[in-house]
Design a protein around this motif. Structure first.
Motif, PDB file in Angstrom:
ATOM      1  N   LYS A  50       0.819  -1.219   0.000  1.00 53.12           N
ATOM      2  CA  LYS A  50       0.000   0.000   0.000  1.00 53.12           C
ATOM      3  C   LYS A  50       0.852   1.268   0.000  1.00 53.12           C
ATOM      4  O   LYS A  50       0.313   2.366  -0.034  1.00 53.12           O
ATOM      5  CB  LYS A  50      -0.932   0.010   1.213  1.00 53.12           C
ATOM      6  CG  LYS A  50      -2.024  -1.027   1.124  1.00 53.12           C
ATOM      7  CD  LYS A  50      -2.915  -0.985   2.340  1.00 53.12           C
ATOM      8  CE  LYS A  50      -3.964  -2.070   2.278  1.00 53.12           C
ATOM      9  NZ  LYS A  50      -4.807  -2.091   3.483  1.00 53.12           N
ATOM     10  N   LEU A  52       3.151   4.268  -1.386  1.00 47.08           N
ATOM     11  CA  LEU A  52       3.122   5.017  -2.647  1.00 47.08           C
ATOM     12  C   LEU A  52       4.500   5.083  -3.281  1.00 47.08           C
ATOM     13  O   LEU A  52       5.517   5.140  -2.591  1.00 47.08           O
ATOM     14  CB  LEU A  52       2.595   6.429  -2.409  1.00 47.08           C
ATOM     15  CG  LEU A  52       1.123   6.548  -2.032  1.00 47.08           C
ATOM     16  CD1 LEU A  52       0.781   7.997  -1.741  1.00 47.08           C
ATOM     17  CD2 LEU A  52       0.238   6.010  -3.130  1.00 47.08           C
ATOM     18  N   ASN A  54       6.470   6.988  -6.856  1.00 43.00           N
ATOM     19  CA  ASN A  54       6.362   7.854  -8.031  1.00 43.00           C
ATOM     20  C   ASN A  54       6.881   7.088  -9.238  1.00 43.00           C
ATOM     21  O   ASN A  54       7.853   6.349  -9.148  1.00 43.00           O
ATOM     22  CB  ASN A  54       7.190   9.126  -7.840  1.00 43.00           C
ATOM     23  CG  ASN A  54       6.619   9.995  -6.750  1.00 43.00           C
ATOM     24  OD1 ASN A  54       5.418  10.080  -6.567  1.00 43.00           O
ATOM     25  ND2 ASN A  54       7.489  10.636  -6.005  1.00 43.00           N
ATOM     26  N   PRO A  66       3.484  11.200 -11.402  1.00 36.97           N
ATOM     27  CA  PRO A  66       2.316  10.701 -10.669  1.00 36.97           C
ATOM     28  C   PRO A  66       2.721   9.583  -9.704  1.00 36.97           C
ATOM     29  O   PRO A  66       3.803   9.000  -9.822  1.00 36.97           O
ATOM     30  CB  PRO A  66       1.395  10.177 -11.773  1.00 36.97           C
ATOM     31  CG  PRO A  66       2.274   9.935 -12.934  1.00 36.97           C
ATOM     32  CD  PRO A  66       3.452  10.852 -12.800  1.00 36.97           C
ATOM     33  N   SER A  67       1.864   9.278  -8.766  1.00 34.67           N
ATOM     34  CA  SER A  67       2.173   8.208  -7.820  1.00 34.67           C
ATOM     35  C   SER A  67       1.055   7.170  -7.816  1.00 34.67           C
ATOM     36  O   SER A  67      -0.074   7.444  -8.192  1.00 34.67           O
ATOM     37  CB  SER A  67       2.376   8.777  -6.421  1.00 34.67           C
ATOM     38  OG  SER A  67       1.204   9.415  -5.978  1.00 34.67           O
ATOM     39  N   LYS A  68       1.430   5.979  -7.416  1.00 35.07           N
ATOM     40  CA  LYS A  68       0.466   4.894  -7.254  1.00 35.07           C
ATOM     41  C   LYS A  68       1.022   3.933  -6.218  1.00 35.07           C
ATOM     42  O   LYS A  68       2.176   4.037  -5.804  1.00 35.07           O
ATOM     43  CB  LYS A  68       0.184   4.193  -8.575  1.00 35.07           C
ATOM     44  CG  LYS A  68       1.364   3.536  -9.253  1.00 35.07           C
ATOM     45  CD  LYS A  68       0.861   2.800 -10.472  1.00 35.07           C
ATOM     46  CE  LYS A  68       1.890   2.686 -11.550  1.00 35.07           C
ATOM     47  NZ  LYS A  68       1.387   1.991 -12.721  1.00 35.07           N
ATOM     48  N   VAL A  69       0.190   2.994  -5.788  1.00 39.86           N
ATOM     49  CA  VAL A  69       0.630   2.047  -4.767  1.00 39.86           C
ATOM     50  C   VAL A  69       1.478   0.951  -5.413  1.00 39.86           C
ATOM     51  O   VAL A  69       1.364   0.666  -6.606  1.00 39.86           O
ATOM     52  CB  VAL A  69      -0.577   1.435  -4.011  1.00 39.86           C
ATOM     53  CG1 VAL A  69      -1.264   2.481  -3.172  1.00 39.86           C
ATOM     54  CG2 VAL A  69      -1.548   0.791  -4.954  1.00 39.86           C
ATOM     55  N   TRP A  70       2.343   0.335  -4.595  1.00 41.45           N
ATOM     56  CA  TRP A  70       3.277  -0.661  -5.103  1.00 41.45           C
ATOM     57  C   TRP A  70       2.572  -1.813  -5.802  1.00 41.45           C
ATOM     58  O   TRP A  70       3.067  -2.362  -6.777  1.00 41.45           O
ATOM     59  CB  TRP A  70       4.121  -1.234  -3.960  1.00 41.45           C
ATOM     60  CG  TRP A  70       5.338  -0.431  -3.661  1.00 41.45           C
ATOM     61  CD1 TRP A  70       5.594   0.226  -2.497  1.00 41.45           C
ATOM     62  CD2 TRP A  70       6.459  -0.191  -4.502  1.00 41.45           C
ATOM     63  NE1 TRP A  70       6.805   0.863  -2.577  1.00 41.45           N
ATOM     64  CE2 TRP A  70       7.359   0.616  -3.801  1.00 41.45           C
ATOM     65  CE3 TRP A  70       6.789  -0.574  -5.796  1.00 41.45           C
ATOM     66  CZ2 TRP A  70       8.564   1.037  -4.339  1.00 41.45           C
ATOM     67  CZ3 TRP A  70       8.002  -0.155  -6.325  1.00 41.45           C
ATOM     68  CH2 TRP A  70       8.861   0.650  -5.599  1.00 41.45           C
ATOM     69  N   ASP A  72       0.195  -1.859  -7.727  1.00 44.34           N
ATOM     70  CA  ASP A  72      -0.238  -1.531  -9.083  1.00 44.34           C
ATOM     71  C   ASP A  72       0.920  -1.349 -10.055  1.00 44.34           C
ATOM     72  O   ASP A  72       0.704  -1.128 -11.239  1.00 44.34           O
ATOM     73  CB  ASP A  72      -1.098  -0.266  -9.069  1.00 44.34           C
ATOM     74  CG  ASP A  72      -2.409  -0.480  -8.337  1.00 44.34           C
ATOM     75  OD1 ASP A  72      -2.856  -1.638  -8.236  1.00 44.34           O
ATOM     76  OD2 ASP A  72      -2.984   0.511  -7.858  1.00 44.34           O
ATOM     77  N   GLU A  77       7.630  -0.821 -16.006  1.00 42.87           N
ATOM     78  CA  GLU A  77       7.415   0.574 -15.608  1.00 42.87           C
ATOM     79  C   GLU A  77       8.661   1.112 -14.928  1.00 42.87           C
ATOM     80  O   GLU A  77       9.386   0.387 -14.245  1.00 42.87           O
ATOM     81  CB  GLU A  77       6.216   0.683 -14.666  1.00 42.87           C
ATOM     82  CG  GLU A  77       4.902   0.431 -15.347  1.00 42.87           C
ATOM     83  CD  GLU A  77       3.726   0.655 -14.427  1.00 42.87           C
ATOM     84  OE1 GLU A  77       2.682   1.065 -14.948  1.00 42.87           O
ATOM     85  OE2 GLU A  77       3.845   0.425 -13.215  1.00 42.87           O
TER      86      GLU A  77
END
Length: 94
Positions: A50, A52, A54, A66-70, A72, A77
């Motif tokens: 969970k 975050l 970048n 942008p950021s997202k959780v690991w 995803d 990427e």
């Protein structure tokens, strides 16, 4: 070993499985310990996934990362790791 103790011709305990109770106790205790460790590891993995991170968008649009959780993050990427941030073991540093 327990099975061999039941055979009177091989056993020195006249066919009584004396090793069964201690062996069962050790196996049950080990199973309980492993279950507790797996539960803790699962909880730790959920918390870590969970976090975050970048990443660089594939289209390269925008200047802000942008950021997202690991959980995803997908193969291929590019992520941005800053000073003193944790790096997962399955990342390749470029």
């Amino acid at each position: 070993l327990c099975i061999l103790q039941v055979i009177p011709a091989v056993s020195n305990t006249a066919g009584t499985p004396t090793v069964a109770i201690p062996l069962t106790f050790v196996v049950v205790c080990t199973a309980i310990k492993d279950a507790v460790e797996d539960s803790r590891r699962r909880k730790s993995d959920r918390l870590e996934n969970k976090q975050l991170v970048n990443f660089v968008p594939l289209d390269g649009a925008g200047t802000k990362l942008p950021s997202k959780v690991w959980r995803d993050v997908r193969v291929g990427e590019i992520i941005c790791v800053r000073n003193r941030e944790f790096i997962p073991a399955d990342c390749i540093l470029l």
